[in-house]
Design a protein around this motif. Sequence first.
Motif, short mmCIF file in Angstrom:
data_model
loop_
_atom_site.label_atom_id
_atom_site.label_comp_id
_atom_site.label_asym_id
_atom_site.label_seq_id
_atom_site.Cartn_x
_atom_site.Cartn_y
_atom_site.Cartn_z
N PHE A 11 0.59 -1.19 -0.31
CA PHE A 11 0.18 -0.08 0.15
C PHE A 11 0.94 1.22 0.09
CE2 PHE A 11 -1.99 3.76 2.55
CZ PHE A 11 -2.94 3.79 1.73
N VAL A 12 2.05 1.36 0.95
CA VAL A 12 2.93 1.99 0.75
C VAL A 12 3.42 3.00 -0.50
CG1 VAL A 12 5.37 3.20 2.38
CG2 VAL A 12 2.64 2.74 3.45
N ARG A 13 4.19 1.60 -0.87
CA ARG A 13 4.75 1.19 -2.01
C ARG A 13 4.06 2.75 -2.69
NH1 ARG A 13 6.80 -2.98 -1.17
NH2 ARG A 13 4.82 -4.10 -2.10
N GLU A 14 2.39 1.60 -3.10
CA GLU A 14 1.72 1.81 -4.68
C GLU A 14 1.29 3.21 -4.84
OE1 GLU A 14 -1.44 -1.03 -5.04
OE2 GLU A 14 0.70 -2.36 -5.57
N ARG A 15 0.81 3.60 -2.97
CA ARG A 15 -0.31 4.86 -2.98
C ARG A 15 0.35 6.53 -2.54
NH1 ARG A 15 -2.80 5.00 -6.60
NH2 ARG A 15 -3.79 6.97 -5.56
N SER A 16 1.23 5.95 -1.69
CA SER A 16 2.63 7.36 -1.17
C SER A 16 2.17 8.62 -2.26
CB SER A 16 3.55 6.92 -0.78
OG SER A 16 4.35 5.92 0.44
N PRO A 17 2.82 8.21 -3.17
CA PRO A 17 3.14 9.88 -4.32
C PRO A 17 1.79 10.44 -4.64
CG PRO A 17 4.25 7.34 -5.33
CD PRO A 17 3.60 6.64 -4.75
N ALA A 18 0.52 9.86 -4.43
CA ALA A 18 -0.94 10.24 -3.97
C ALA A 18 -1.34 10.75 -3.14
CB ALA A 18 -1.89 9.48 -4.85
N LEU A 19 -0.60 10.04 -2.12
CA LEU A 19 -1.39 10.39 -0.61
C LEU A 19 -0.14 11.41 -0.71
CD1 LEU A 19 -1.38 7.88 0.69
CD2 LEU A 19 -3.49 8.93 0.48
N LEU A 20 1.16 11.80 -0.96
CA LEU A 20 1.87 12.81 -0.62
C LEU A 20 0.95 14.08 -1.48
CD1 LEU A 20 4.22 13.72 0.41
CD2 LEU A 20 5.75 13.29 -1.65
N ARG A 21 1.02 14.50 -2.34
CA ARG A 21 0.53 15.30 -3.77
C ARG A 21 -0.64 15.43 -2.31
NH1 ARG A 21 -1.97 13.23 -7.69
NH2 ARG A 21 -3.94 13.25 -6.76
N THR A 22 -1.63 14.72 -2.24
CA THR A 22 -2.61 15.10 -1.49
C THR A 22 -2.18 16.31 0.08
OG1 THR A 22 -4.27 14.18 -1.56
CG2 THR A 22 -4.69 14.43 0.54
N SER A 23 -1.36 15.34 1.07
CA SER A 23 -0.69 15.89 2.03
C SER A 23 0.50 17.50 1.35
CB SER A 23 0.58 15.29 2.69
OG SER A 23 0.84 16.21 3.62
N PHE A 24 0.85 17.22 0.07
CA PHE A 24 1.54 18.90 0.04
C PHE A 24 0.09 20.03 -0.22
CE2 PHE A 24 3.10 21.35 -3.59
CZ PHE A 24 4.08 21.35 -3.73
N LEU A 25 -0.79 19.04 -1.16
CA LEU A 25 -1.67 20.23 -1.01
C LEU A 25 -2.57 20.67 0.08
CD1 LEU A 25 -3.25 18.96 -3.82
CD2 LEU A 25 -2.46 20.68 -4.10
N LEU A 26 -1.98 19.93 1.15
CA LEU A 26 -3.28 20.86 2.79
C LEU A 26 -2.12 21.46 3.08
CD1 LEU A 26 -4.38 16.58 3.58
CD2 LEU A 26 -6.41 19.54 3.10
N CYS A 27 -0.61 21.29 2.96
CA CYS A 27 0.39 21.67 3.59
C CYS A 27 0.47 22.74 3.28
CB CYS A 27 1.46 20.83 3.81
SG CYS A 27 1.23 19.26 5.36
N ALA A 28 -0.06 23.09 2.16
CA ALA A 28 -0.39 24.61 1.45
C ALA A 28 1.41 24.84 0.55
CB ALA A 28 -0.38 25.61 2.29
N GLY A 29 1.40 23.44 0.13
CA GLY A 29 3.47 23.45 -0.97
C GLY A 29 4.45 23.71 -0.14
#
Length: 171
Positions: A11-29
Motif C-alpha cells: 500500500f505504501v509503495r503504490e499509494r504514497s505518491p498520490a497521498l504525498l500530493r494530497t499532503s502537499f496541498l493540505l500543507c499549502a506547498g
Amino acid sequence: MTSTDEPFAEFVRERSPALLRTSFLLCAGDRGAAEDLLQDVLERMFCRWRRIEGPPEPYARKALANAAANRWRTRSRRVAEAPLDDVLGPSEPGPEDGVIARSELMRALAQLPPKMRTVIVLRFFEDYTEEQTALALGCGKGTVKSQTSRGLTRLRELISPDLPELLEGLR
C-alpha cells in the motif's frame, strides 16, 4: 518486517505518491511539512493496519485531513516560522510559468482557512464528490457546497489576474 506486514508495505509503495500530493496541498506547498504529515499518518496506520476496515486509501486521506487540521491548531500556538522560499527562490524544476503558477496557487491556498482549504483540495485536486468530501470531513453536503463556493471566490480574489488559467481546473 514480517510477511504479514507485506500488504501495508505494498500500500505504501503504490499509494504514497498520490497521498504525498494530497499532503502537499493540505500543507499549502510546504514539502517538508507534507512529508512529515504523511509519515506521521502512515506510522499511525501501520499500528492500526489490521483493524482498518474497507479500503485503506480513504482512511489515509481522512487521516491526512484530520492530522493537517490538528497541526494547524497547534501551529497557531507556536512561534511563527520564517520561510526561506523568498530567499532561496523556487525549488521546483520545470518551465518558469508552471513554477510561478504553482507558487501563486500554493500562496493563495495557504491564505484560506484550514477547513475551506481542505474542502477545495478534496473537491478539486482529489476529485472527491460533494458526498465523499462531506463524509471524509464529517459534515453536511451543504457545508461542503458553501465552503467550496466561498473558497473559490476567495481564491479568485487572491490569484493575480495574470494567471487566469490557474482557476480553469477549479470551475
